[in-house]
Every structure is written in structure tokens, then in C-alpha cells.
Design an enzyme around this catalytic site. Structure first.
Site: not given
Ligand code: CP
Length: 311
Positions: A108, A136, A86, A58-59
């Protein structure tokens, strides 16, 4: 007024005015997403790199779509196919990417604090797309947007976050954001998954899911994060489902018209039954749609800041 910070690292300490500005700006972009041509020239000439060191569906797609909808140039970095394999260090990787003149970095990472570290080694605007079990922020913003869309307000609403609070970056960002916007926040889950003294953040703790359903307007149901657990926090997935799973029977028994959120990905039959995940109480896919608009708002507000604005 512009945003008060030139990065979005988390929602801890972010002023209510900033959150309000992001949510209000997202309303305009949500309308853009309904047009036949879902694109505006707002970030033309800006370059954004999506640095994902951890899995995401999603993100990652949501940020990439948001960047494309704003006409930014986007580049996707995936740790599994990069030179980090590497032996290149994280710092060297970032320095090399920055040498290619990027304006914004979306990151992330499995380690808490990586987005903060990036702000020290890069001049780009940094957006946290999830750092370990820390924060988040764009997930919490899209959750708040979706709740506000449903109820017309956040002030005074009772929102309960259910599940694995200890391992959840979504929980922490929601606590900070919702409290800043005047909502009453509670947490519900097994005692082994609720951090000690979490009440100091201004939240109530409920250990009984039926009570949580009766007392709240919204449940934000979290995924059981098996990959972050040391193990032994509950006897079995079946037992977790029996005590804390959100099922139609449970919602009906408590006679409550309630709105159910879930950040995804869902463990069907564990924290939520398939019937509820696809049923009339949930707004799970609305959250996903709204996420693109919210991320467009964040990218726009940071990408158009003057050098002198923000910290
Ligand atoms: N909600 C969320 O962060 O989903 P993903 O891990 O798929 O990005």
C-alpha cells in the site's frame, strides 16, 4: 485454469474468468473461516511481506490474517518505523527485503503506480493493497463477493458508487470489476467529485441521490477523503450530508429495499448516518469478514502459480 497474471495490480483489463475464479475460490475459504480451527496448510513454506507506506486498519489486518490462515510466514513492514526514515530509497528498501527471499509482496502506497514499479525491481508476486487514488483491487473483489453473496449474481445488477469518485481507488477498481462481471454501474456525487468524461468507462452519472436510490439495487457509499482533497470541493461537511448523505429518512422516502456497502473507515454523519451504518440495509461488517476469504483466494491463486503460468 490458473490466473492469467502473476500479480494483482488492479482490475483494469482483468478478464471475467479471473474474477470468477477468485470469487469462487473465496467461497471455499469463507467456509474455512467458520471452522473451529481456521487454518489450512496451503501456503506452508511461502513468505509474504506486507509493505504498508500508508495507514490501514482493515486491509492490513485482513491480509495478515489471510496469510496466517493459509500457514504462510508473514512479515509486516511499517514505513514509520523503518530505515526509510533514515533516508533509504524505496528501491533500496525493496531490494533488501527481496534479498531475504520473499515470495509475495502486498503493498500500500500513497503514490499511484508503486505496485507496477515493484514488479520491475522484484521477482516476487505483487498484490496492490491500494495505490494513491488509482486502484484497490482486493477491496473491489470483496465488495463484489459480498454483493454476489446477497443477490446470488452480479450480472444485470444495478450498482451505484456514491461520493468522492475523483479521489477513490475503490471506485475505479469497482467500476472495472463490476463491468467485467456484467453489472450496470452508475456514479453519484457532487459534480466537483466526479471526473470529467468518466462516462467513457461505461458508467452512468447521476447527480441526485434520491434518483440514485430509486434506480439501483446496491449503493456502495464511499468515505469523503479529506486527506486527499485540495479543498473547496463542497462548502461544508454538513452540506455534503444534506445533499448526498445516506439516511434512513432518505431510504424510506424512496421506498426502496436496497443493499448498502461501505469500504470503511466510515465518517458517521457525513456520507452515511449512524442509523444506516448500523441498520438493516447495510452489509458493512460482512464485507470485512468476506475480505479475509477473498484475500486468502488471491494469495492462494498467486502463491501456487507455476513459474510458467501467468504474465
Ligand atoms: N477499506 C480500506 O482500505 O480500509 P483501510 O484503509 O482501513 O485498510
Amino acid at each position: 485454469m490458473p490466473l492469467s497474471s502473476r500479480h494483482l495490480l488492479g482490475l483494469q483489463g482483468v478478464p471475467r474468468e479471473d474474477i470468477q475464479l477468485i470469487l469462487d475460490t473465496a467461497v471455499t475459504f469463507r467456509e474455512v473461516l467458520e471452522r473451529p480451527i481456521k487454518k489450512v496448510p496451503t501456503l506452508q513454506g511461502k513468505t509474504v511481506v506486507n509493505l504498508f507506506f500508508e495507514n490501514s486498519t482493515r486491509t492490513r489486518i485482513s491480509f495478515e490474517l489471510a496469510q496466517k490462515r493459509l500457514s504462510a510466514d508473514t512479515v509486516n513492514f511499517s514505513a514509520s518505523t523503518s530505515s526509510t526514515k533514515k533516508g533509504e530509497t524505496f528501491k533500496d528498501t525493496v531490494k533488501n527485503i527481496e534479498a531475504m527471499k520473499v515470495d509475495m509482496i502486498v503493498v500500500r502506497h500513497a503514490s499511484a503506480g508503486v505496485p507496477q514499479f515493484l514488479t520491475r525491481i522484484s521477482d516476487a508476486h505483487v498484490i496492490n493493497a491500494g495505490d494513491g487514488a488509482h486502484e484497490h483491487p482486493t477491496q473491489a473483489l470483496l465488495d463484489m463477493y459480498s454483493i454476489r453473496e446477497k443477490f446470488g449474481r452480479l450480472e444485470g445488477l444495478k450498482v451505484c458508487i456514491v461520493g468522492d469518485i475523483s479521489h477513490s481507488r475503490v471506485a475505479l477498481s469497482n467500476i472495472f470489476g463490476l463491468r467485467a462481471m456484467g453489472a450496470e454501474v452508475s456514479l453519484c456525487g457532487p459534480a466537483t467529485m466526479i471526473p470529467r468524461e468518466i462516462e467513457k468507462l461505461g458508467v452512468k452519472v447521476i447527480y441526485n441521490i434520491d434518483q440514485a436510490i430509486r434506480e439501483n439495487d446496491v449503493l456502495n457509499v464511499l468515505r469523503i477523503q479529506l486527506e486527499r482533497q485540495a479543498g473547496g470541493l463542497f462548502p461544508s461537511l454538513r452540506e455534503y450530508h444534506n445533499y448526498f448523505g445516506i439516511t434512513s429518512e432518505r431510504l424510506e422516502k424512496n421506498g426502496k429495499d436496497i443493499v448498502i456497502l461501505h469500504p470503511g473507515p466510515i465518517n458517521r454523519g457525513v456520507e452515511i448516518s449512524s442509523e444506516v451504518a448500523d441498520g438493516p440495509y447495510q452489509i458493512i461488517l460482512d464485507q470485512v469478514t468476506n475480505g479475509v476469504a477473498v484475500r486468502m483466494a488471491v494469495l492462494y491463486l498467486l502463491g501456487t502459480l507455476n513459474k510458467a503460468d501467468g504474465r
